[in-house]
Design an enzyme around this catalytic site. Sequence first.
Site, short mmCIF file in Angstrom:
data_model
loop_
_atom_site.label_atom_id
_atom_site.label_comp_id
_atom_site.label_asym_id
_atom_site.label_seq_id
_atom_site.Cartn_x
_atom_site.Cartn_y
_atom_site.Cartn_z
N LYS A 187 61.30 72.26 42.16
CA LYS A 187 61.46 73.69 41.87
C LYS A 187 60.26 74.40 42.52
O LYS A 187 59.18 74.45 41.94
CB LYS A 187 61.43 73.94 40.35
CG LYS A 187 62.19 75.21 39.90
CD LYS A 187 61.63 76.50 40.39
CE LYS A 187 60.36 76.92 39.63
NZ LYS A 187 59.85 78.23 40.16
N GLU A 263 47.72 69.32 38.19
CA GLU A 263 46.52 69.90 38.80
C GLU A 263 46.56 71.38 38.43
O GLU A 263 47.47 72.10 38.87
CB GLU A 263 46.52 69.73 40.31
CG GLU A 263 45.18 70.12 40.90
CD GLU A 263 45.28 70.70 42.29
OE1 GLU A 263 46.12 70.24 43.08
OE2 GLU A 263 44.50 71.62 42.58
N CYS A 297 43.11 76.49 44.68
CA CYS A 297 42.70 76.04 43.34
C CYS A 297 41.28 75.47 43.37
O CYS A 297 40.56 75.52 42.38
CB CYS A 297 43.67 74.99 42.82
SG CYS A 297 44.00 73.70 44.01
N GLU A 399 39.72 82.62 35.82
CA GLU A 399 40.20 82.36 37.18
C GLU A 399 40.89 83.61 37.72
O GLU A 399 41.78 84.16 37.08
CB GLU A 399 41.18 81.18 37.18
CG GLU A 399 41.67 80.84 38.58
CD GLU A 399 42.54 79.59 38.61
OE1 GLU A 399 43.48 79.49 37.81
OE2 GLU A 399 42.25 78.70 39.44
#
Length: 495
Positions: A187, A263, A297, A399
């Site tokens: 997906k 992750e 990331c 973040e």
Amino acid sequence: MTHHPASPHPKQFQHFIDGRFTASSSGRTFEKRRPTDNALIGHVSEGGQEEIDAAVQAARAALDGPWGQMSVEERSALLDRVADEITRRFDDFVAAEMADTGQPRSMMEHAFIPRGAANFKIFADVAKNVATEAFQTATPDGAGALNYAIRSPKGVIGVICPWNAPLLLMTWKVAPALACGNTVVVKPSEESPGTATLLGEVMNAVGIPNGVYNVVHGFGGHSAGAFLTAHHDVDAITFTGETRTGATIMKAGADTIKDVSFELGGKNAGIVFADCDFEAAIEGTMRSVFLNCGQVCLGTERLYVERPIFERFVAALKQRAEALKPGDPQDSSTTLGPLISDAQRAKVLSYYEKARAEGAIVVTGGGVPELPGDLAQGFWVQPTIWTGLPENAAVVREEIFGPCCHIAPFDDEAEVVRLANDTPYGLSTAIWTRDLSRAHRLAARIDVGIVWVNSWFLRDLRTPFGGSKQSGIGREGGVHSLEFYTELRNVCIKL
Ligand SMILES: O=C(O)C(=O)/C=C/C=C/O
């Protein structure tokens, strides 16, 4: 000035299920807009429960078909051919990913797209060359026993992958999954349908059996993503993305005890000592803060610079950031792309406002750059550097996933270790120093999955890759991927 290409005719992005491209039974589609100018470039089929059911059924059937009968050598040979076909269609993958993300061609060609092929190559090798263990066991009757372990595929793997490095991150999961004999239902992010769809053409061209690789487009909640993570016949989920989405996925799979490989998010610290190679530290920090418009990331959003060089470092990074050139990704002089979407830009700009409201010194940026023509409609933000904020400021804690960082001075090792570790995340860090004893000391004390010293995003695909704390679960890379993509079975034979 390069003329920006006129808005192309929107493409149809369909699901890829059991070796065939297909629309949703509902006929529903959603729009894909180009980040550089907000042009409508795609109508993407929106998958629902029916499409996920069909894809999982095809994946299950493939396990019981030719794919499940293949030797690891045969599978690895096919995956090598997948890598070669990605390379043969390199320009198509570059074009598809550039359309989806708006990132400069140079980065696509030198970093993100080659990793699509490399990921298949490394795991085709690992799968056929890795050993398991055996023990000769003494028994009271003196005849003994033999214990040995075998690895078998886990089954149907759900792969939910992000928009920031679509091909790299999707194949970082699909390659080991297939190398270990599993089948997958992917997906992709709704923001990046291009390369996952294109990979379906590659699978057919190479002769990967139908149902081994399936793609269902859609959204997360109450859509394809949610249906995939909750599906009773999916054995495990691998996901790269935000930490809170990881928590949602764990809950969705809990009732069927789905294994997860995650992750997740990060708030990675860059640590610069006064004894560093200054130019290397600036060059590396420019990449770790601004590469991919900060949408990495592993990127640096918090910098700690030893006080003697703090002012000099801030000034040098400011100068380099202001030299970044946003623009058409086809233009070789472009060195900064846009953010992926209007929503993502609104999020990043909200942090630019929070920093201002909390009293930051805005060293550079903080707004939206002026761009000519239809580029002005793109999802652009200025590269931004702040100083002067306390450690509890929003832009130092949370973040952001944009081209921005906060820089603070520090005076000694103990202080900077405490600062770097003061976060619920633990993905990566970059340390710049010529004193390698100090580098080894710090690497052992900073609670992250990946430490770069005098480098950043330098990748050896055999190494363990992943995050600690709320930045992830598990490690991928080399033999480490086998832990998630296979079941290890012990067999004890009485002699
Ligand atoms: O380099 C890799 O294998 C990888 O997973 C990179 C992740 C980047 C995330 O934004």
